[in-house]
Design an enzyme around this catalytic site. Structure first.
Site, PDB file in Angstrom:
ATOM      1  N   ASP A  95      23.529  47.407  35.599  1.00 26.37           N
ATOM      2  CA  ASP A  95      23.370  45.974  35.531  1.00 26.37           C
ATOM      3  C   ASP A  95      23.721  45.136  36.700  1.00 26.37           C
ATOM      4  OD1 ASP A  95      22.622  43.641  34.203  1.00 26.37           O
ATOM      5  OD2 ASP A  95      24.242  43.843  32.681  1.00 26.37           O
ATOM      6  N   GLU A 123      21.811  41.309  41.618  1.00 23.66           N
ATOM      7  CA  GLU A 123      21.262  40.221  42.356  1.00 23.66           C
ATOM      8  C   GLU A 123      22.085  39.339  43.054  1.00 23.66           C
ATOM      9  OE1 GLU A 123      19.787  41.685  38.059  1.00 23.66           O
ATOM     10  OE2 GLU A 123      21.517  40.471  38.741  1.00 23.66           O
ATOM     11  N   ASP A 140      17.634  39.051  30.856  1.00 24.04           N
ATOM     12  CA  ASP A 140      18.160  38.185  29.813  1.00 24.04           C
ATOM     13  C   ASP A 140      17.137  37.297  29.157  1.00 24.04           C
ATOM     14  OD1 ASP A 140      20.515  39.484  30.269  1.00 24.04           O
ATOM     15  OD2 ASP A 140      21.500  37.861  31.335  1.00 24.04           O
TER      16      ASP A 140
END
Length: 758
Positions: free
Chosen positions: A418, A421, A484
């Site tokens: 995950d 970024e 998401d």
């Protein structure tokens, strides 16, 4: 970035110098360099006090031509650079031809032409001499601004009706014309212009692609600032771009992924259904086992169980240690899950929280990114006081891998990588990388570090990630999921747009959170998303604050989950064949309609349906009333579930119950199906079924193979139509198989089977 104020004027504070004419051309064996003045030179004095652009033209690979535009060449280049197969700026192929004032560079079906006697223009032509695009009057330039910034920019012409796709996993409209796109990693969800996977590559409906070879921020104006041009700019002294030849979109992706890397082939077990704990829900081993038992009791085969963030202790992500209060016996629990035939996935990210004992260890060893003053870079957004692992350091990469290896020894099979970024630019990297260029590139080092560990520890063909962020080349480390999204039909549609956009950016495999991540889906949303998710390359049930087990959404949701999971398992020989094609050619498993039918204008804007492999058309239902519009291109299409046949090209409005959706098989297709519908990685050679959808052609031959678990063809079949008969011959396969003709007869046999056609 926009530099102009309408057609005539330049924006306040901006100063632009455009290439105006060729002053010299120097030819080497397989490349040439052109020197472009930024004003018309009529006398010797015009060569003074004026810039000269250096334009290098080369071919790094067959069918690819690179152009590097440089203003001042003396700037140091600290990196990083994309790792291209031919090497950065390499001249691996190509032929130079000079005819009078014209210099041409040809590579495969692509030719770059420069005429010294004409105003500055780089024109790109296909094998038939048709002009694909050009960098014309304002196509090569640099710009400075009053605040001291320096940009290099290029413009490539758009033809009438030309459409642009790609640029990563973008949730904005599928066709990118009219959009401003900044290639810059951001954690923005699926409902904004920001993107987790930013790829400086676009594909044109005219049969070529453009890759901007710059890992930092690249700003694209796609028919926006100048409506007839795609402009791209970087804040640098140099911009390099590669034109990638077709003629078909598949050819473009094959050449592009040969340059930037082909996707690894994920293991067959990863194509089954993944179930997670969800994010902030309460769970422990009894909860996990109740989910696993509940799926088995309801006849829904489960392949992977995923532990999300709170398998670790709060405030300590990531220290890679199980929370002892919640999971007092992790080794025993993992063994019990393995005994159920499950694989195990664990969530990680590249951040080390201050409360974790690993923070002090990593800081002392110099494995965390530092600020220019030597302090460890920290903030509180996500984990309190967290630092960032510096993957530019070989020692830091080895240290990070050493923390993951014990989890693999415990029984974890794969990782959800995950984040990646939120990477700062006010820092100093171990290898001296430029912080602006490292912002996007960081995710590549992060995912590669974890993927290579899995390859080493689990063996070739067993490595798989569930990764969120990526840049160019990240397709080598599948699988990526869509980030998401909200639990709504609108978010379901925007997720699909993002996935289709990513597939046209060179990514072979893609997934998403079935039911949506944020919020709790209405049962109608969940059931429709189940069908979509289980007809994607990879399928995962995941949420944020609520569970995603099907019985939470009613008995019918259980039935839908079971129906489509079993269907996917039966389709696995076909799907794994498409996966092997993605691995070998770069053509994705989930294909926008324009990729499979580039000559059909109706397919070019379609973003609510797709081809799953070459022969299955899928149109998810995005409403609770079951109504859906679907376009079927030319030919006879057979609904896989109902057997209904429809002749295209045609637009249809259909209504489907939750146990169905438009799922059509292409005319002439032969789908190899597995007998075992209980697992994705069963014995596909145990009496496989060939589901034949005959072409209307009276005489034809079609070949199809059934792969083994490595993706290699294990059984080959030749299907021949001879008037009213269908003959199927096995090549080197002496086990029983079944032939079914859509809407007709079926026959079992070995060696050769003959089936009468209706």
């Amino acid at each position: 970035m926009k530099f102009t104020n309408g057609f005539w004027r330049v924006r306040d504070g901006v100063h632009i110098a455009y290439a105006a004419e060729v002053r010299d051309v120097r030819i080497e064996s397989k490349r040439f360099t052109a020197y472009a003045a930024t004003q018309k030179v009529t006398r010797r004095g015009d060569t003074l006090n004026a810039p000269l652009l250096t334009v290098d033209c080369f071919s790094p690979a067959e069918g690819v031509i690179g152009v590097r535009v440089t203003h001042h060449a003396g700037r140091t280049r600290p990196g990083p650079e994309f790792d291209l197969a031919a090497g950065p700026g390499g001249a691996g192929t190509g032929e130079i031809r000079r005819d009078g004032t014209v210099t041409e560079l040809t590579s495969g079906p692509l030719t770059l032409r420069l005429d010294r006697a004409a105003p500055w223009a780089l024109t790109f032509h296909d094998a038939d001499g048709r002009e694909l695009t050009r960098a014309g009057r304002k196509g090569t330039a640099f710009a400075t601004t009053d605040d001291g910034a320096h940009h290099v920019l290029a413009q490539l012409a758009l033809g009438v009706g030309e459409q642009v796709y790609g640029l990563g996993e973008r949730f904005t409209p599928f066709v990118k014309n009219g959009q401003t796109v900044d290639v810059w990693q951001a954690d923005g969800g699926t409902s904004s212009e920001q993107a987790y996977k930013n790829i400086p590559f676009y594909l044109s409906s005219r049969g070529y692609g453009v890759f901007v070879n710059h890992p930092g921020r690249v700003s694209f104006e796609v028919g926006s600032e100048s409506v007839g041009q795609v402009q791209f700019s970087v804040e640098d002294q140099t911009v390099e771009y590669h034109i990638v030849a077709g003629p078909s979109p598949k050819d473009v992706l094959t050449r592009y992924t040969a340059l930037t890397g082909r996707p690894a082939l994920p293991p067959a077990w990863s194509f089954g259904l993944w179930l997670t704990t969800s994010f902030t829900t309460d769970y422990d081993e009894p909860t996990v086992m109740s989910f696993v038992d509940g799926m088995a009791e309801r006849g829904i085969p489960l392949s992977v169980f995923h532990f999300d963030c709170f398998w670790m202790r709060e405030y300590q992500w990531c220290d890679f240690a199980w929370d002892p209060e919640v999971f007092p016996d992790p080794e025993g629990m993992l063994a019990r899950l393995k005994a159920r035939g499950l694989r195990v996935s664990a969530w990680i990210n590249p951040y080390i929280a201050q409360k974790s004992p690993l923070f002090d260890e990593a800081a002392a060893l110099g494995h965390l990114v530092r600020r220019p003053d030597g302090d460890v870079w920290q903030w509180d957004l996500w984990q309190a006081g967290m630092g960032l692992v510096d993957f530019t350091s070989p020692d830091a990469r080895a240290w990070f891998r050493s923390k993951l290896k014990p989890l693999l020894e415990q029984g974890v099979d794969c990782f959800k990588t995950d984040f990646g970024e939120r990477v700062p630019t006010d820092v100093v990297w171990h290898d001296g990388s430029d912080p602006q260029r490292m912002h996007n590139y960081y995710t590549h080092l992060y995912n590669r570090t974890v993927f290579e560990l899995l390859e080493e520890e689990r063996g070739a063909g067993e490595a798989v990630l569930f990764a969120r962020s990526a840049t160019a080349g990240g397709q080598q480390y599948p699988v990526h999921w869509g980030g998401d999204c909200w639990a709504s039909f609108e978010a379901m549609a925007e997720s699909l747009r993002g996935g289709l956009s990513l597939s046209l950016s060179g990514f072979g495999f893609w997934s998403h959170d079935i039911g949506g991540f944020e919020g709790t889906p209405d049962p109608a949303v969940f059931k429709r998303w189940l069908a979509f998710g289980l007809l994607s390359s990879h399928s995962r049930l995941h949420g944020s604050s609520s569970y995603r087990v099907p019985w939470e959404f009613g008995a019918e949701a259980v039935d839908v989950a079971r129906r489509f999971t079993l269907l996917k398992h039966r389709l696995m020989p076909y799907l794994y064949g498409a996966a092997s094609e993605a691995h070998h050619t770069g053509v994705p498993v989930m294909r926008p309609m324009v990729l499979e039918f580039p000559r059909d204008p109706a397919c070019r804007p379609l973003d609510r349906q797709y081809m799953l492999g070459p022969d299955l058309l899928v149109a998810p239902v995005f409403g609770d009333d079951g109504q859906v519009e679907v376009y079927l291109p030319e030919g006879t299409w057979t609904h896989l579930l109902s057997g209904e046949q429809v002749t295209g090209p045609v637009w249809r409005t259909e209504r489907h119950g939750y146990d169905s959706l438009p799922l059509y098989v292409r005319e002439g297709a032969v789908l190899p199906l597995a007998t075992d519908d209980q697992r994705p990685d069963g014995d596909w050679l145990d009496n496989p079924t060939l589901l034949v959808h005959p072409s209307a052609t009276a005489e034809y031959t079609h070949e199809v193979s059934v792969p083994d678990l490595t993706g290699s063809p294990a059984a080959r079949f030749r299907v021949r139509r001879e008037g009213g008969l269908l003959r199927v011959t096995a090549d080197g396969f002496d086990r029983p198989f079944t032939v079914r003709v859509a809407g007709g007869a079926h026959t079992d046999g070995t060696g050769e089977v003959t089936v009468p056609l209706r």
